[in-house]
Design an enzyme around this catalytic site. Structure first.
Site, short mmCIF file in Angstrom:
data_model
loop_
_atom_site.label_atom_id
_atom_site.label_comp_id
_atom_site.label_asym_id
_atom_site.label_seq_id
_atom_site.Cartn_x
_atom_site.Cartn_y
_atom_site.Cartn_z
N GLY A 16 0.81 -1.23 0.00
CA GLY A 16 0.00 0.00 0.00
C GLY A 16 0.84 1.27 0.00
N GLU A 163 -0.63 -6.88 -7.31
CA GLU A 163 0.64 -6.16 -7.31
C GLU A 163 1.77 -7.09 -7.72
OE1 GLU A 163 1.06 -2.72 -6.80
OE2 GLU A 163 2.64 -3.70 -7.92
N LEU A 165 5.00 -5.86 -7.82
CA LEU A 165 6.28 -5.25 -7.44
C LEU A 165 7.08 -6.21 -6.57
CD1 LEU A 165 6.26 -4.23 -4.23
CD2 LEU A 165 4.81 -2.48 -5.18
N LYS A 223 -1.84 -13.77 -10.63
CA LYS A 223 -0.88 -13.39 -9.59
C LYS A 223 -0.28 -14.64 -8.94
CE LYS A 223 0.96 -11.19 -6.05
NZ LYS A 223 1.55 -9.98 -5.71
N THR A 225 -0.17 -17.61 -10.19
CA THR A 225 0.58 -18.35 -11.20
C THR A 225 1.96 -17.72 -11.42
OG1 THR A 225 -1.53 -18.72 -12.29
CG2 THR A 225 0.43 -19.35 -13.52
N PHE A 275 14.53 -19.35 -1.25
CA PHE A 275 13.76 -18.11 -1.40
C PHE A 275 12.97 -17.82 -0.14
CE2 PHE A 275 10.92 -21.31 -3.54
CZ PHE A 275 9.81 -21.23 -2.71
N CYS A 279 5.54 -13.50 -0.35
CA CYS A 279 4.62 -13.96 -1.40
C CYS A 279 4.83 -15.39 -1.88
CB CYS A 279 4.71 -13.02 -2.60
SG CYS A 279 3.82 -11.50 -2.35
N GLN A 281 6.08 -18.39 -0.93
CA GLN A 281 5.59 -19.56 -0.18
C GLN A 281 4.08 -19.46 0.06
OE1 GLN A 281 7.92 -21.42 2.76
NE2 GLN A 281 6.28 -21.48 4.26
C1 UDX Z 1 7.90 -11.52 -5.48
C2 UDX Z 1 7.59 -11.32 -6.98
O1 UDX Z 1 8.83 -11.17 -7.70
C3 UDX Z 1 6.70 -10.11 -7.18
O2 UDX Z 1 6.34 -9.98 -8.55
C4 UDX Z 1 5.44 -10.27 -6.32
O3 UDX Z 1 4.63 -9.12 -6.41
C5 UDX Z 1 5.81 -10.50 -4.86
O4 UDX Z 1 6.69 -11.63 -4.75
P1 UDX Z 1 9.55 -10.41 -3.72
O5 UDX Z 1 9.13 -11.51 -2.81
O6 UDX Z 1 9.53 -9.02 -3.20
O7 UDX Z 1 8.66 -10.41 -5.05
O8 UDX Z 1 11.06 -10.69 -4.20
P2 UDX Z 1 11.74 -11.54 -5.36
O9 UDX Z 1 12.76 -10.67 -5.98
O10 UDX Z 1 10.79 -12.19 -6.25
O11 UDX Z 1 12.56 -12.64 -4.52
C6 UDX Z 1 11.91 -13.65 -3.77
C7 UDX Z 1 12.94 -14.57 -3.15
O12 UDX Z 1 13.59 -15.38 -4.14
C8 UDX Z 1 14.07 -13.84 -2.41
O13 UDX Z 1 14.36 -14.49 -1.21
C9 UDX Z 1 15.23 -13.93 -3.38
O14 UDX Z 1 16.47 -13.86 -2.73
C10 UDX Z 1 14.99 -15.30 -3.99
N1 UDX Z 1 15.62 -15.46 -5.32
C11 UDX Z 1 15.20 -14.70 -6.37
C12 UDX Z 1 16.60 -16.42 -5.50
O15 UDX Z 1 16.98 -17.13 -4.55
N2 UDX Z 1 17.16 -16.57 -6.75
C13 UDX Z 1 16.77 -15.81 -7.82
O16 UDX Z 1 17.31 -16.01 -8.92
C14 UDX Z 1 15.77 -14.84 -7.63
P1 ADP Z 2 1.73 -6.16 2.51
O1 ADP Z 2 3.11 -6.71 2.24
O2 ADP Z 2 0.65 -7.00 1.85
O3 ADP Z 2 1.61 -4.71 2.19
P2 ADP Z 2 1.89 -5.50 5.36
O4 ADP Z 2 1.76 -6.41 6.54
O5 ADP Z 2 3.18 -4.82 5.09
O6 ADP Z 2 1.43 -6.37 4.08
O7 ADP Z 2 0.79 -4.36 5.43
C1 ADP Z 2 -0.56 -4.56 5.66
C2 ADP Z 2 -1.10 -3.41 6.53
O8 ADP Z 2 -2.52 -3.53 6.59
C3 ADP Z 2 -0.59 -3.41 7.97
O9 ADP Z 2 0.04 -2.17 8.25
C4 ADP Z 2 -1.88 -3.59 8.81
O10 ADP Z 2 -1.86 -2.86 10.03
C5 ADP Z 2 -2.95 -3.06 7.88
N1 ADP Z 2 -4.29 -3.55 8.18
C6 ADP Z 2 -4.69 -4.82 8.41
N2 ADP Z 2 -6.03 -4.88 8.62
C7 ADP Z 2 -6.50 -3.62 8.53
C8 ADP Z 2 -7.80 -3.02 8.65
N3 ADP Z 2 -8.89 -3.76 8.90
N4 ADP Z 2 -7.90 -1.68 8.51
C9 ADP Z 2 -6.80 -0.93 8.24
N5 ADP Z 2 -5.55 -1.43 8.11
C10 ADP Z 2 -5.39 -2.76 8.26
#
Ligand code: UDX
Ligand code: ADP
Length: 468
Positions: A16, A163, A165, A223, A225, A275, A279, A281
């Protein structure tokens, strides 16, 4: 459909916060208010000192500094923000369930449900509700049911806008992402108008051809997938890393050879200690749970193996440390460089470091951990979350260090858990001089200069390579 002048985002977390900061920066005519129940988090987002934002992302503070106070606001007044906005993003956390039905597998939708109920109770006029949290397929249906049944007759359009990212590159990914998915209901004019309204927001900075409209279910499933495919690549190369170690091949050479096939491509083929992150796992477990509950056992088993392989890789790394240190790490000082699940983030969710530490602590190792961005409190919370031993015992076995050179003094072994760039540039001679001999280094990310470390005298273990 009314013009979007005010956006509210429920949840000021890793998704967010940065997403809304970028929308606010790129759409100066729209007011964006990010709300959260966590008062502390909102205070941090409002902190004068941009170094103290609650999450660390390269480029984030510049974007926040551009927009905060102009058209980007952080607040705990959830009801007012809902009431004032034409479009509401739900960006709350959806962790894996730790209790009851689907424990350890299904996504816990309690926070999603609570925010949907809040929206339904507060809304006095039509709203577009956008799912931003990662959700199992068909969650939109549940959200719709709550909104329609609790609400006071106003119309809700529900969109799925997952998302993609990645942490550490969030701002770059938001600005220059490969695509944006906007899932909605094509079949009604209101549904189409809602999708177009969200598409127009992204079109402020993204080329139109990257903005893909799909149906809601496709968007949700895409997402899961995408993350399952990416995690599968990492598990595949990690599986090969053991084959390399046992046969004398070099996993980096394998990655290069395989990745230069344009059908495979070079990304996400870095072998590692496993990893982590919020996300991969979670999404796979989610997919496995959905498949099992619908009787698709073969599909469930197929994806579950990606997780099994990842768990094995973490354990294998810890076992390698124990075996190399003459089959015991009891009371030995093992220094961890890195704790975050990857570089350039302070996020530790599902980080391999906590599992490796936990495994070594079972063998009574003294872990000394240094990470440039992770707070000490977070490391203890991570270990306590695993529930293997009492908080006091975790405190006794884990020491959080502030300086990498102090952290490595008198250590029996150093293990690299996160690929932070700064680790490459340390004075490794100085580290060697102050360590116990033989001085072992276990590079769980293959980032160190092998020749240099060997010349200094280290005994170096790398993932996917024969011992040097
Ligand atoms: C992931 C997806 O990439 C992103 O699109 C989705 O929105 C959220 O989940 P994130 O978890 O932030 O993003 O990081 P990512 O760069 O994908 O890495 C995930 C894990 O895989 C990390 O622990 C990273 O170190 C590991 N990794 C990644 C490897 O071990 N080897 C690689 O080649 C790439
Ligand atoms: P993500 O990686 O999906 O952004 P985070 O745990 O970093 O997950 O952020 C989720 C946020 O949502 C936390 O800051 C949490 O306090 C907030 N949250 C959870 N439930 C509610 C709710 N009912 N109203 C407002 N905020 C909430």
């Amino acid at each position: 459909m009314k013009q979007i002048k005010n956006i509210c985002c429920i949840g000021a977390g890793y998704v967010g916060g940065p997403t809304m900061a970028v929308i606010a920066q790129k759409c100066p005519e729209i007011n964006v208010t990010v709300v959260d129940i966590n008062d502390e988090r909102i205070k941090q987002w409002n902190n004068e000192n941009l170094e103290d934002l609650p999450i660390y992302e390269p480029g984030l503070k510049e974007v926040v500094s551009d927009a905060r106070g102009r058209n980007l606001f952080f607040s705990t007044d959830i009801d007012k923000a809902i009431e004032d906005s034409e479009m509401i993003f739900m960006s709350v956390n959806t962790p894996t369930k730790t209790y009851g039905k689907g424990k350890g597998m299904a996504a816990d939708l309690k926070y999603v449900e609570l925010s949907a109920r809040r929206i339904a109770e507060v809304a006095k006029d039509d709203k577009i509700v956008v799912e931003k949290s990662t959700l199992p397929v068909r969650t939109a249906e549940a959200v719709r049911s709550i909104l329609d049944n609790v609400g006071s007759g106003v119309n809700f359009q529900i969109l799925s806008n997952p998302e993609f990212l990645a942490e550490g590159t969030a701002i770059n990914d938001l600005l220059y992402g490969d695509r944006v998915l906007i899932g909605g209901d094509h079949s009604t004019p209101e549904g189409q108008a809602a999708m177009d309204a969200l598409t127009d927001i992204y079109a402020h900075w993204m080329p139109r051809e990257k903005l893909l409209q799909t149906n809601v279910w496709s968007s949700e499933l895409s997402k899961l997938t995408a993350n399952a495919f990416l995690a599968q690549r990492v598990s595949s190369i990690n599986a090969m890393s053991e084959v390399c170690e046992k046969t004398g091949a070099d996993v980096e050479e394998i990655s290069r050879a395989v990745g230069s096939d344009s059908r495979v491509g070079p990304k996400f083929l870095n072998s590692s200690v496993g990893f982590g992150g919020s996300c991969f796992q979670k999404d796979i477990l989610n997919l496995v749970y959905i498949c099992r509950s619908m009787g698709m056992d073969e599909v469930a088993d197929y994806w579950e193996q990606v997780i099994i392989m990842n768990d094995y890789q973490k354990k294998r790394f810890a076992d390698k440390i124990i075996n190399t240190l003459y089959n015991t790490v009891a009371e030995k000082k093992i220094t961890f460089l890195g704790w975050a699940f990857k570089k350039d983030t302070n996020d530790t969710r599902e980080t391999a470091a906590m599992y490796v530490a936990n495994h070594l602590m079972e063998d009574h190792a003294n872990i000394h951990a240094y990470d440039p961005k992770v707070a000490p409190r977070q490391m203890y919370e991570d270990l306590n979350y695993l529930g293997t031993r009492s908080e006091e015992e975790n405190k006794a076995l884990l020491n959080v260090e502030k300086d990498p050179y102090e952290a490595t003094e008198d250590a029996h072994a150093v293990a690299i858990l996160t690929e932070w760039d700064e680790f490459k540039d340390y004075d490794w001679q100085k580290i060697y001089d102050n360590m116990k001999k033989p001085a072992f280094v276990f590079d769980g990310r293959n980032i160190l200069d092998v020749e240099k470390l060997n010349a200094i005298g280290f005994k170096l273990y790398q993932i996917g390579k024969s011992d040097s």
